[in-house]
Motif scaffolding. Structure first.
Motif, PDB file in Angstrom:
ATOM      1  N   MET A  60     -15.665 -10.527 -42.332  1.00  0.00           N
ATOM      2  CA  MET A  60     -15.505 -11.202 -41.096  1.00  0.00           C
ATOM      3  C   MET A  60     -15.191 -12.717 -41.255  1.00  0.00           C
ATOM      4  SD  MET A  60     -16.848  -8.950 -38.826  1.00  0.00           S
ATOM      5  CE  MET A  60     -15.780  -7.841 -39.333  1.00  0.00           C
ATOM      6  N   PHE A  61     -14.517 -13.157 -40.251  1.00  0.00           N
ATOM      7  CA  PHE A  61     -14.247 -14.594 -40.044  1.00  0.00           C
ATOM      8  C   PHE A  61     -14.848 -15.284 -38.810  1.00  0.00           C
ATOM      9  CE2 PHE A  61     -11.145 -12.386 -42.508  1.00  0.00           C
ATOM     10  CZ  PHE A  61     -11.085 -13.190 -43.401  1.00  0.00           C
ATOM     11  N   ARG A  62     -15.097 -16.391 -38.739  1.00  0.00           N
ATOM     12  CA  ARG A  62     -15.390 -17.415 -37.861  1.00  0.00           C
ATOM     13  C   ARG A  62     -16.779 -17.165 -36.990  1.00  0.00           C
ATOM     14  NH1 ARG A  62      -9.902 -16.610 -36.920  1.00  0.00           N
ATOM     15  NH2 ARG A  62     -10.369 -15.957 -34.963  1.00  0.00           N
ATOM     16  N   LEU A  63     -17.556 -16.317 -37.760  1.00  0.00           N
ATOM     17  CA  LEU A  63     -18.922 -15.824 -37.140  1.00  0.00           C
ATOM     18  C   LEU A  63     -19.614 -17.100 -36.666  1.00  0.00           C
ATOM     19  CD1 LEU A  63     -19.795 -12.849 -39.534  1.00  0.00           C
ATOM     20  CD2 LEU A  63     -18.590 -12.772 -37.307  1.00  0.00           C
ATOM     21  N   ARG A  64     -20.172 -17.032 -35.468  1.00  0.00           N
ATOM     22  CA  ARG A  64     -20.930 -18.208 -35.092  1.00  0.00           C
ATOM     23  C   ARG A  64     -22.140 -17.714 -34.262  1.00  0.00           C
ATOM     24  NH1 ARG A  64     -18.608 -23.864 -33.174  1.00  0.00           N
ATOM     25  NH2 ARG A  64     -20.550 -24.756 -32.313  1.00  0.00           N
ATOM     26  N   HIS A  65     -22.228 -16.638 -33.640  1.00  0.00           N
ATOM     27  CA  HIS A  65     -23.111 -16.509 -32.447  1.00  0.00           C
ATOM     28  C   HIS A  65     -24.147 -15.315 -32.968  1.00  0.00           C
ATOM     29  CE1 HIS A  65     -21.644 -19.211 -29.255  1.00  0.00           C
ATOM     30  NE2 HIS A  65     -20.320 -18.823 -29.718  1.00  0.00           N
ATOM     31  N   LEU A  66     -25.515 -15.647 -32.730  1.00  0.00           N
ATOM     32  CA  LEU A  66     -26.479 -14.369 -33.333  1.00  0.00           C
ATOM     33  C   LEU A  66     -27.276 -14.064 -32.162  1.00  0.00           C
ATOM     34  CD1 LEU A  66     -28.068 -13.163 -35.731  1.00  0.00           C
ATOM     35  CD2 LEU A  66     -29.360 -15.144 -35.629  1.00  0.00           C
ATOM     36  N   THR A  67     -27.233 -12.891 -32.274  1.00  0.00           N
ATOM     37  CA  THR A  67     -28.183 -12.067 -31.123  1.00  0.00           C
ATOM     38  C   THR A  67     -29.238 -11.186 -32.165  1.00  0.00           C
ATOM     39  OG1 THR A  67     -26.449 -11.642 -29.604  1.00  0.00           O
ATOM     40  CG2 THR A  67     -28.340 -10.171 -29.334  1.00  0.00           C
ATOM     41  N   VAL A  68     -30.432 -11.350 -31.606  1.00  0.00           N
ATOM     42  CA  VAL A  68     -31.709 -10.826 -32.685  1.00  0.00           C
ATOM     43  C   VAL A  68     -32.336  -9.684 -31.489  1.00  0.00           C
ATOM     44  CG1 VAL A  68     -33.549 -11.208 -33.852  1.00  0.00           C
ATOM     45  CG2 VAL A  68     -31.808 -12.709 -34.194  1.00  0.00           C
ATOM     46  N   GLY A  69     -32.374  -8.379 -31.686  1.00  0.00           N
ATOM     47  CA  GLY A  69     -33.026  -7.333 -31.345  1.00  0.00           C
ATOM     48  C   GLY A  69     -32.274  -6.850 -29.954  1.00  0.00           C
ATOM     49  N   SER A  70     -31.098  -7.091 -30.054  1.00  0.00           N
ATOM     50  CA  SER A  70     -30.233  -5.977 -29.043  1.00  0.00           C
ATOM     51  C   SER A  70     -28.641  -6.388 -29.199  1.00  0.00           C
ATOM     52  CB  SER A  70     -30.327  -6.904 -27.575  1.00  0.00           C
ATOM     53  OG  SER A  70     -29.587  -6.248 -26.504  1.00  0.00           O
ATOM     54  N   TRP A  71     -27.832  -5.445 -28.729  1.00  0.00           N
ATOM     55  CA  TRP A  71     -26.326  -5.848 -28.589  1.00  0.00           C
ATOM     56  C   TRP A  71     -25.838  -5.419 -27.358  1.00  0.00           C
ATOM     57  CZ3 TRP A  71     -23.523  -8.712 -31.643  1.00  0.00           C
ATOM     58  CH2 TRP A  71     -22.181  -8.521 -31.346  1.00  0.00           C
ATOM     59  N   ALA A  72     -25.017  -6.130 -26.709  1.00  0.00           N
ATOM     60  CA  ALA A  72     -24.287  -6.068 -25.661  1.00  0.00           C
ATOM     61  C   ALA A  72     -25.281  -5.495 -24.664  1.00  0.00           C
ATOM     62  CB  ALA A  72     -23.053  -4.800 -25.824  1.00  0.00           C
ATOM     63  N   ASN A  73     -26.568  -6.258 -24.669  1.00  0.00           N
ATOM     64  CA  ASN A  73     -27.451  -6.145 -23.745  1.00  0.00           C
ATOM     65  C   ASN A  73     -28.186  -4.705 -23.489  1.00  0.00           C
ATOM     66  OD1 ASN A  73     -27.268  -8.632 -22.694  1.00  0.00           O
ATOM     67  ND2 ASN A  73     -25.818  -8.223 -21.208  1.00  0.00           N
ATOM     68  N   GLY A  74     -27.995  -4.206 -24.763  1.00  0.00           N
ATOM     69  CA  GLY A  74     -28.436  -2.550 -24.947  1.00  0.00           C
ATOM     70  C   GLY A  74     -28.918  -2.410 -26.168  1.00  0.00           C
ATOM     71  N   ARG A  75     -29.547  -1.431 -26.387  1.00  0.00           N
ATOM     72  CA  ARG A  75     -30.205  -0.830 -27.695  1.00  0.00           C
ATOM     73  C   ARG A  75     -31.259  -1.832 -28.121  1.00  0.00           C
ATOM     74  NH1 ARG A  75     -25.113  -0.341 -31.521  1.00  0.00           N
ATOM     75  NH2 ARG A  75     -26.846   0.619 -33.026  1.00  0.00           N
ATOM     76  N   LEU A  76     -32.094  -2.084 -27.018  1.00  0.00           N
ATOM     77  CA  LEU A  76     -33.367  -3.501 -27.391  1.00  0.00           C
ATOM     78  C   LEU A  76     -34.083  -2.855 -28.331  1.00  0.00           C
ATOM     79  CD1 LEU A  76     -32.020  -4.392 -24.834  1.00  0.00           C
ATOM     80  CD2 LEU A  76     -34.013  -5.154 -24.225  1.00  0.00           C
ATOM     81  N   TRP A  77     -34.435  -3.545 -29.462  1.00  0.00           N
ATOM     82  CA  TRP A  77     -35.327  -3.342 -30.590  1.00  0.00           C
ATOM     83  C   TRP A  77     -36.854  -3.162 -29.888  1.00  0.00           C
ATOM     84  CZ3 TRP A  77     -34.393  -1.796 -35.272  1.00  0.00           C
ATOM     85  CH2 TRP A  77     -35.215  -1.746 -36.378  1.00  0.00           C
ATOM     86  N   THR A  78     -37.383  -2.192 -30.599  1.00  0.00           N
ATOM     87  CA  THR A  78     -38.859  -2.023 -30.460  1.00  0.00           C
ATOM     88  C   THR A  78     -39.537  -2.060 -31.748  1.00  0.00           C
ATOM     89  OG1 THR A  78     -38.385  -0.513 -28.630  1.00  0.00           O
ATOM     90  CG2 THR A  78     -40.579  -0.269 -29.517  1.00  0.00           C
ATOM     91  N   GLY A  79     -40.154  -2.953 -31.939  1.00  0.00           N
ATOM     92  CA  GLY A  79     -41.018  -3.253 -33.070  1.00  0.00           C
ATOM     93  C   GLY A  79     -41.017  -4.550 -33.594  1.00  0.00           C
ATOM     94  N   GLN A  80     -41.045  -4.875 -34.965  1.00  0.00           N
ATOM     95  CA  GLN A  80     -40.948  -6.399 -35.494  1.00  0.00           C
ATOM     96  C   GLN A  80     -39.800  -6.768 -36.286  1.00  0.00           C
ATOM     97  OE1 GLN A  80     -44.489  -6.699 -37.622  1.00  0.00           O
ATOM     98  NE2 GLN A  80     -45.978  -6.850 -36.050  1.00  0.00           N
ATOM     99  N   LEU A  81     -39.562  -7.797 -36.110  1.00  0.00           N
ATOM    100  CA  LEU A  81     -38.223  -8.403 -36.928  1.00  0.00           C
ATOM    101  C   LEU A  81     -38.694  -9.944 -37.434  1.00  0.00           C
ATOM    102  CD1 LEU A  81     -35.515  -7.863 -34.365  1.00  0.00           C
ATOM    103  CD2 LEU A  81     -35.981  -6.720 -36.569  1.00  0.00           C
ATOM    104  N   SER A  82     -38.296 -10.107 -38.864  1.00  0.00           N
ATOM    105  CA  SER A  82     -38.752 -11.331 -39.341  1.00  0.00           C
ATOM    106  C   SER A  82     -37.539 -11.656 -40.654  1.00  0.00           C
ATOM    107  CB  SER A  82     -40.010 -11.193 -40.032  1.00  0.00           C
ATOM    108  OG  SER A  82     -40.226 -10.324 -41.011  1.00  0.00           O
ATOM    109  N   HIS A  83     -37.875 -12.738 -40.937  1.00  0.00           N
ATOM    110  CA  HIS A  83     -37.076 -13.766 -42.034  1.00  0.00           C
ATOM    111  C   HIS A  83     -35.454 -12.884 -42.203  1.00  0.00           C
ATOM    112  CE1 HIS A  83     -40.836 -14.931 -43.925  1.00  0.00           C
ATOM    113  NE2 HIS A  83     -41.286 -13.734 -43.520  1.00  0.00           N
TER     114      HIS A  83
END
Length: 772
Positions: free
Chosen positions: A473-496
């Motif tokens: 990958m190149f020029r990565l900059r934006h981070l999304t946590v717990g979803s992608w393209a406003n879908g597949r929303l995570w159910t549970g816990q995320l950390s570290h």
């Protein structure tokens, strides 16, 4: 003969390795006559107290302004600033000021300039069993050398050495040089003999308190030529006398950092009266993050989101200290919850996590943020690593994803419809290509760990490596946590969630090791290992002394200063924590250092400063009822009823980070057995040591916390004619021709333990105390 050596390490810090510090000697600046040097609070007042930071106070001549902070004309500018390392040492000798005189063990202290190679050999030898072989190189200027300290400026000295030069090889000579500039200014004559030992000399007047003795060949080059050196001496006087193999010895008295650089005047005479504090000062500052977070931060992430914010937070912050921005809450559809904090099952280490509870895969909340320009640059110039923890019972949901600003490069970490770990990526901004290794179903409600290695094309899940076919990958900059393209929303816990760009893929092992931290919390690791781990979080080191160290319980939450957690380890071990006197390291003594020790120094009472010698029989140390517990363990009580009947209750409560409840009760028993009825004891041993014989003086300089002294020839009024005591703390005052020491001591017999079949330590009802 004893000489003071005071040095400053401009441009370094207290935790810089000593060998890497460039030392500037300032001995000549020290006011040793009227003000002297005070070293206080080393160790503790008694064996029941915690070790405190020690300090050193002295006054330096600043008539030339060299020690004025911020003064550009100072030769040390801009490094005259707070925190500069300082070390105070004494050098002692009967006559010979060389520290390694005869190479009986090695060539330590000696070094080479240019290309000569030096080595200890056993033949030929002039004195003892060893000599130093110098093999000259093919450079224009070369020598072997050793620094010499403790010189009196203006005094005449003579350096001498026995040399053996094989026939056909170059003659050699001695010369003296300034350590500060390297300038040669005193020369001896070249050797004249071959295949025989010959003594060469160099006589000079000292211009500085420390100089460098050098040995060099007559011809600038002569690769392969050899000279053997032995019986090196430097002494007062204009001629060489009989060789004395008992060379100079260094004794470290203090090592720390200067707290401030005050400039003050008496009339027009400027001085700098400074106070320095040992490494405990650094260790007592600030608060540590959780152990898992500190392990991540040690690896210098480019971005790090623990996701352990307080329960009332609505955003997550970066702890890496880079330009990575915060993650804010984003909602899609309607409903759903996002929260931080949690109970003991929140996050892999029970220290909190991000909890996401969407209505379904398309309605809920997640986090988004800008990782910043530095991250974008690094993701284009280096291979990245991505790390995180997750827990869920729902398949086909997204952990996190990274995109470039133009959305051309995208990489997404998720679980697929079978609950297997999945990486999806694209280099065109179009359809994501999936790669799902056979990890098995991870949507099982358990906390799992992953590390993605971009260079090797691997993902490590719960410590196991799997190959994945993902493009760089190149020029990565934006981070999304717990979803992608406003879908597949995570159910549970995320950390570290952590991101690294360190270079070689071999570095992945250090990130994978975080799995052990999160799952085991390092419960059961030995106390010396735990102490070294905690000290490493602030760049310090630990030297362990003694025998076997026991297992330590969980300190996963940390949260206090490094020193407070190191003291927790020392308390659990029943050991002693003290700063090293020769470096910025911390010394951790195991409790068995004190089991049945013998005295290493004997002092006669008439040699002491008798005004401060006393015996006490009081209740200062009395403990007969202990309530003991460990984090997450049982609370237990241990008592000595006979002591309670005699004196009433003297309770104490302790919390020990032990591994088991049995170990806690063992420690409580050990405490009560030692202090249920303390007998009379001597608590101070003051001595003006400078006039004592050299061997005794050296022993007193080297004496430290846990050293055992025997004081003999006590007055008739004492309970016994002698007393054996253990050093707990030390205060020193040094002036010209005076070294006053006040040892805070305790009764050594307090630490006697039972030894099977010992005439001294297995006497029924006398020395049958069981240790742990």
């Amino acid at each position: 003969m004893a000489r003071l050596v005071v040095e400053l390490g401009f441009g370094s810090t207290v935790t810089t390795p000593v060998a890497s510090i460039t030392w500037t000697e300032v001995t000549q600046r020290v006011d040793i006559v009227s003000r002297g040097i005070s070293i206080s609070n080393r160790g503790a007042n008694d064996e029941q107290s915690e070790t405190q930071p020690s300090s050193c106070s002295l006054t330096l001549d600043n008539e030339d302004g060299a020690l004025t902070a911020g003064r550009s004309a100072s030769p040390y500018y801009p490094n005259v600033k707070k925190g500069v390392p300082i070390r105070v040492r004494e050098i002692t000798t009967a006559k010979n000021l060389i520290t390694n005189t005869g190479f009986e063990t090695d060539t330590s202290g000696w070094s080479s300039s240019g290309t000569p190679a030096i080595a200890r050999v056993t033949s030929p030898v002039h004195d003892g069993t060893g000599s130093m072989r110098c093999t000259w190189g093919a450079v224009g200027s070369q020598s072997v050398r050793i620094d010499v300290y403790g010189l009196d400026v203006g005094t005449t000295y003579t350096a001498s050495a026995y040399v053996y030069v094989p026939a056909g090889d170059q003659s050699v000579r001695l010369k003296m040089a300034a350590r500060s500039t390297g300038t040669d200014y005193a020369f001896g004559s070249y050797s004249t003999l071959n295949d025989a030992w010959e003594r060469i000399t160099c006589t000079f007047a000292a211009t500085e308190p420390s100089l460098q003795l050098r040995i060099n060949p007559q011809t600038p080059t002569g690769a392969g030529d050899i000279a053997y050196i032995d019986a090196v001496q430097l002494e007062e006087g204009s001629s060489a006398t009989t060789f004395d193999s008992d060379g100079a010895q260094f004794h470290g008295l203090f090592f720390g950092g200067v707290n401030a650089w005050p400039t003050q005047w008496t009339g027009l005479h400027a001085t700098a009266s400074i106070t320095a504090t040992d490494v405990f000062k650094i260790l007592s500052k600030g608060q540590l993050e959780t152990m898992l977070s500190e392990e991540v931060l040690l690896d210098e992430p480019l971005g790090y989101y623990p996701l352990t914010e307080a329960s009332d937070s609505d955003a997550a912050g970066d702890l890496s200290g880079t330009t990575a921005g915060p993650l804010g809450t984003t909602a899609v559809g309607s409903g759903g919850e996002l929260s931080f904090g949690g109970g003991a099952d929140s996050g892999p280490d029970g220290q909190g996590a991000l909890s996401l509870t969407p209505v379904d895969a398309s309605n809920g909340q997640f986090l988004t943020g800008d990782l910043g320009q530095d991250f974008e640059t690094e993701s284009s110039s280096a291979f990245i690593f991505v790390e995180g923890w997750f827990s869920t019972s729902t398949n086909n949901r997204v952990i996190c994803g990274l995109t470039s600003t133009d959305n051309r490069y995208q990489i997404v970490f998720s679980l697929n419809s079978s609950g297997e770990f999945q990486i999806q990526s694209t280099r065109t901004g179009e359809t994501l290509t999936s790669s799902a290794p056979a990890t098995g179903n991870l949507a099982n409600g358990v906390h799992h760990h992953f590390v993605y290695d971009e260079e090797a094309g691997n993902v490590w899940v719960d410590g196991v490596a799997y190959s994945v076919g993902v493009d760089s990958m190149f020029r990565l900059r934006h981070l999304t946590v717990g979803s992608w393209a406003n879908g597949r929303l995570w159910t549970g816990q995320l950390s570290h969630l952590a991101f690294y760009a360190p270079g070689p893929s071999g570095d992945v092992a250090q990130y994978v090791a975080h799995y052990t931290t999160g799952t085991t919390r390092h419960v059961g690791e030995n106390g010396d290992v735990r102490a070294a781990r905690i000290a490493s979080y602030v760049g310090a080191s630990v030297t362990a002394t003694g025998g076997t160290f026991g297992g330590i319980g969980s300190q996963a939450g940390l949260g206090g200063s490094p020193l407070s957690h190191l003291q927790e380890v020392a308390l659990a071990e029943g050991g002693i924590l003290v700063a090293d006197r020769a470096s910025g390291a911390v010394i951790l003594q195991s409790r068995d250092v004190r089991y049945n020790p013998s005295a290493s120094i004997t002092l006669s009472y008439p040699d002491l400063d008798t005004a401060e010698v006393r015996f006490d029989d009081d209740d200062q140390k009395l403990i007969n009822l202990v309530t003991a517990t460990r984090p997450g363990g049982a609370t237990q009580r241990v008592k000595n009823q006979a002591s309670i009947d005699a004196y009433g209750q003297y309770p104490q409560s302790i919390t020990l980070v032990k591994e088991t409840d049995n170990e806690v009760v063992d420690a409580a028993n050990w405490l009560v057995n030692r202090f249920a009825d303390p007998p009379p004891e001597m608590r101070q041993v003051p001595v003006d040591s400078y006039t004592l014989p050299l061997a005794t003086y050296r022993a007193l300089l080297d004496a430290d916390v846990s050293t055992v002294l025997e004081v003999t020839d006590l007055p008739d009024e004492a309970a016994a004619s002698s007393a054996t005591v253990t050093i707990e703390g030390i205060t020193r005052t040094l002036r010209r021709h005076q070294h006053y020491i006040n040892f805070h001591v305790s009764r050594t017999e307090t630490d006697t333990v039972w030894v099977l079949n010992s005439s001294d330590y297995s006497q029924l009802d006398q020395t049958t105390r069981l240790a742990y």
